[in-house]
Design an enzyme around this catalytic site. Structure first.
Site, mmCIF file in Angstrom:
data_model
loop_
_atom_site.group_PDB
_atom_site.id
_atom_site.type_symbol
_atom_site.label_atom_id
_atom_site.label_comp_id
_atom_site.label_asym_id
_atom_site.label_seq_id
_atom_site.Cartn_x
_atom_site.Cartn_y
_atom_site.Cartn_z
ATOM 1 C CG ASN A 103 10.653 32.062 -4.861
ATOM 2 O OD1 ASN A 103 9.588 31.871 -5.465
ATOM 3 N ND2 ASN A 103 11.029 31.315 -3.826
ATOM 4 C CE1 TYR A 124 1.524 36.154 -1.237
ATOM 5 C CE2 TYR A 124 -0.317 36.348 -2.777
ATOM 6 C CZ TYR A 124 0.919 35.810 -2.437
ATOM 7 O OH TYR A 124 1.541 34.945 -3.314
HETATM 8 P P1 NAP Z 1 6.382 28.201 -0.030
HETATM 9 O O1 NAP Z 1 6.254 26.811 -0.546
HETATM 10 O O2 NAP Z 1 5.656 28.578 1.213
HETATM 11 O O3 NAP Z 1 7.953 28.554 0.135
HETATM 12 C C1 NAP Z 1 8.330 29.816 0.578
HETATM 13 C C2 NAP Z 1 9.843 29.953 0.527
HETATM 14 O O4 NAP Z 1 10.181 31.289 0.970
HETATM 15 C C3 NAP Z 1 10.553 28.992 1.442
HETATM 16 O O5 NAP Z 1 11.760 28.571 0.834
HETATM 17 C C4 NAP Z 1 10.846 29.850 2.680
HETATM 18 O O6 NAP Z 1 12.001 29.460 3.427
HETATM 19 C C5 NAP Z 1 11.122 31.193 2.028
HETATM 20 N N1 NAP Z 1 10.969 32.310 2.950
HETATM 21 C C6 NAP Z 1 9.873 32.678 3.648
HETATM 22 N N2 NAP Z 1 10.143 33.769 4.399
HETATM 23 C C7 NAP Z 1 11.440 34.097 4.155
HETATM 24 C C8 NAP Z 1 12.301 35.120 4.613
HETATM 25 N N3 NAP Z 1 11.911 36.044 5.486
HETATM 26 N N4 NAP Z 1 13.585 35.135 4.147
HETATM 27 C C9 NAP Z 1 14.013 34.206 3.268
HETATM 28 N N5 NAP Z 1 13.238 33.221 2.785
HETATM 29 C C10 NAP Z 1 11.967 33.163 3.236
HETATM 30 O O7 NAP Z 1 5.894 29.264 -1.116
HETATM 31 P P2 NAP Z 1 5.733 29.125 -2.716
HETATM 32 O O8 NAP Z 1 4.338 28.741 -3.003
HETATM 33 O O9 NAP Z 1 6.852 28.327 -3.281
HETATM 34 O O10 NAP Z 1 5.869 30.668 -3.148
HETATM 35 C C11 NAP Z 1 7.075 31.218 -3.652
HETATM 36 C C12 NAP Z 1 6.767 32.616 -4.181
HETATM 37 O O11 NAP Z 1 5.761 32.538 -5.200
HETATM 38 C C13 NAP Z 1 6.204 33.575 -3.113
HETATM 39 O O12 NAP Z 1 6.695 34.869 -3.315
HETATM 40 C C14 NAP Z 1 4.714 33.517 -3.372
HETATM 41 O O13 NAP Z 1 4.053 34.671 -2.910
HETATM 42 C C15 NAP Z 1 4.696 33.397 -4.884
HETATM 43 N N6 NAP Z 1 3.447 32.861 -5.417
HETATM 44 C C16 NAP Z 1 3.038 31.591 -5.098
HETATM 45 C C17 NAP Z 1 1.836 31.122 -5.622
HETATM 46 C C18 NAP Z 1 1.318 29.750 -5.332
HETATM 47 O O14 NAP Z 1 0.185 29.447 -5.778
HETATM 48 N N7 NAP Z 1 2.056 28.886 -4.634
HETATM 49 C C19 NAP Z 1 1.066 31.935 -6.451
HETATM 50 C C20 NAP Z 1 1.513 33.227 -6.737
HETATM 51 C C21 NAP Z 1 2.716 33.652 -6.219
HETATM 52 P P3 NAP Z 1 11.893 28.344 4.623
HETATM 53 O O15 NAP Z 1 11.737 27.025 3.938
HETATM 54 O O16 NAP Z 1 13.193 28.435 5.329
HETATM 55 O O17 NAP Z 1 10.706 28.718 5.446
#
Ligand code: NAP
Length: 248
Positions: free
Chosen positions: A91, A156
């Site tokens: 994730n 991305y």
């Molecule tokens: P988010 O709120 O920004 O959270 C990102 C998470 O990833 C955090 O727990 C962060 O840890 C962790 N992370 C970042 N870099 C890392 C690394 N190098 N090693 C380990 N952990 C790392 O993002 P989100 O919206 O929940 O997104 C989660 C996933 O869903 C991602 O892959 C994103 O691309 C995908 N996604 C999201 C959306 C959306 O609309 N939100 C849509 C499509 C796909 P820290 O807290 O320690 O920084």
């Protein structure tokens, strides 16, 4: 409902957003959970303390998903701590958005390494134990943007599109040993990642979402519960979109 009772799950990026919602749902469904974070140490510790019980132990690990060596060490530690890994959810992800003309090599590398190389790192190191157990579910969180493309997100979108090919290939390699691999393509989900988007961009997205609202992290987590549980035992190599009907 205990859909995941007895299972051990490893979730990357479990400290915030979608990852944290997955950690919470997995524990609620009876799983023991190992999760990683990159920088949010205090949040991760509080989450593990809040959710951990003797039946559903929860442990946070500081581990950079983009590092091959760190992933190898992580899998070794989780196997020592929990004894097995039934489900891996890749994730962890980041955005570094800008138009291609302005995109630096560092912005490209960081996004590709965190979003795509991480999927290779974690899946490769967890696979041996899953093949031996003749059971496992790997769930890769991609994005609808990997299917549609998006201006300002060439890095991305490329990282998320790469996940689809990886997922189908691993499903074909590991299916005979009952190890499944699927991808999820979320649309616009309310988290820190989308919070930083321009209001005009959000409004433009909303116009194209038939369900007329953004999605929640919990709704993505529900799909992860299904794909990690035995209820999805005949599903592999698939990409499931969860996007309120968003079309390009
Ligand atoms: P988010 O709120 O920004 O959270 C990102 C998470 O990833 C955090 O727990 C962060 O840890 C962790 N992370 C970042 N870099 C890392 C690394 N190098 N090693 C380990 N952990 C790392 O993002 P989100 O919206 O929940 O997104 C989660 C996933 O869903 C991602 O892959 C994103 O691309 C995908 N996604 C999201 C959306 C959306 O609309 N939100 C849509 C499509 C796909 P820290 O807290 O320690 O920084």
């Amino acid at each position: 409902m205990d859909l995941l009772k007895g299972k051990v799950a490893l979730i990357t990026g479990g400290s915030r957003g979608i990852g944290q919602a997955i950690v919470r749902k997995y524990v609620a469904e009876g799983a023991a959970v190992a999760f990683t974070y990159h920088s949010s140490e205090a949040v991760a510790n509080a989450l593990a303390t809040e959710l951990s019980t003797p039946d559903t132990p929860v442990k946070g690990y500081k581990s950079d998903a983009s590092s091959y060596a760190a992933a190898e060490q992580l899998i070794t530690e989780v196997l020592q701590d929990f004894g097995k890994i039934d489900v891996v959810i890749n994730n962890a992800g980041v955005t570094r958005d800008t138009l291609l003309l302005r995109m630096t090599e560092a912005m490209w590398d960081e996004v590709l390494n965190t979003n795509l190389k991480s999927v290779f790192n974690l899946s490769k190191h967890a696979l041996k134990a899953m093949l031996k157990a003749r059971s496992g579910s790997i769930i890769n969180i991609s994005s609808i943007v990997g299917l549609t493309g998006n201006p300002g997100q060439a890095n991305y979108a490329a990282s998320k599109a790469g996940i689809f090919g990886f997922t189908k290939s691993l499903a074909k390699e590991a299916g005979s040993r009952n190890v499944r691999c699927n991808a999820i393509a979320p649309g616009f989900i309310e988290t820190d990642m989308t919070e930083k988007l321009d209001e005009k961009v959000k409004e433009a997205y909303l116009k194209n979402i038939p369900l007329n609202r953004l999605g929640s992290a919990e709704e993505v987590a529900d799909l992860c519960v299904f794909l990690g549980s035995d209820q999805s035992s005949y599903i592999t190599g698939q990409t499931i979109s969860i996007c309120g009907g968003l079309y390009d």
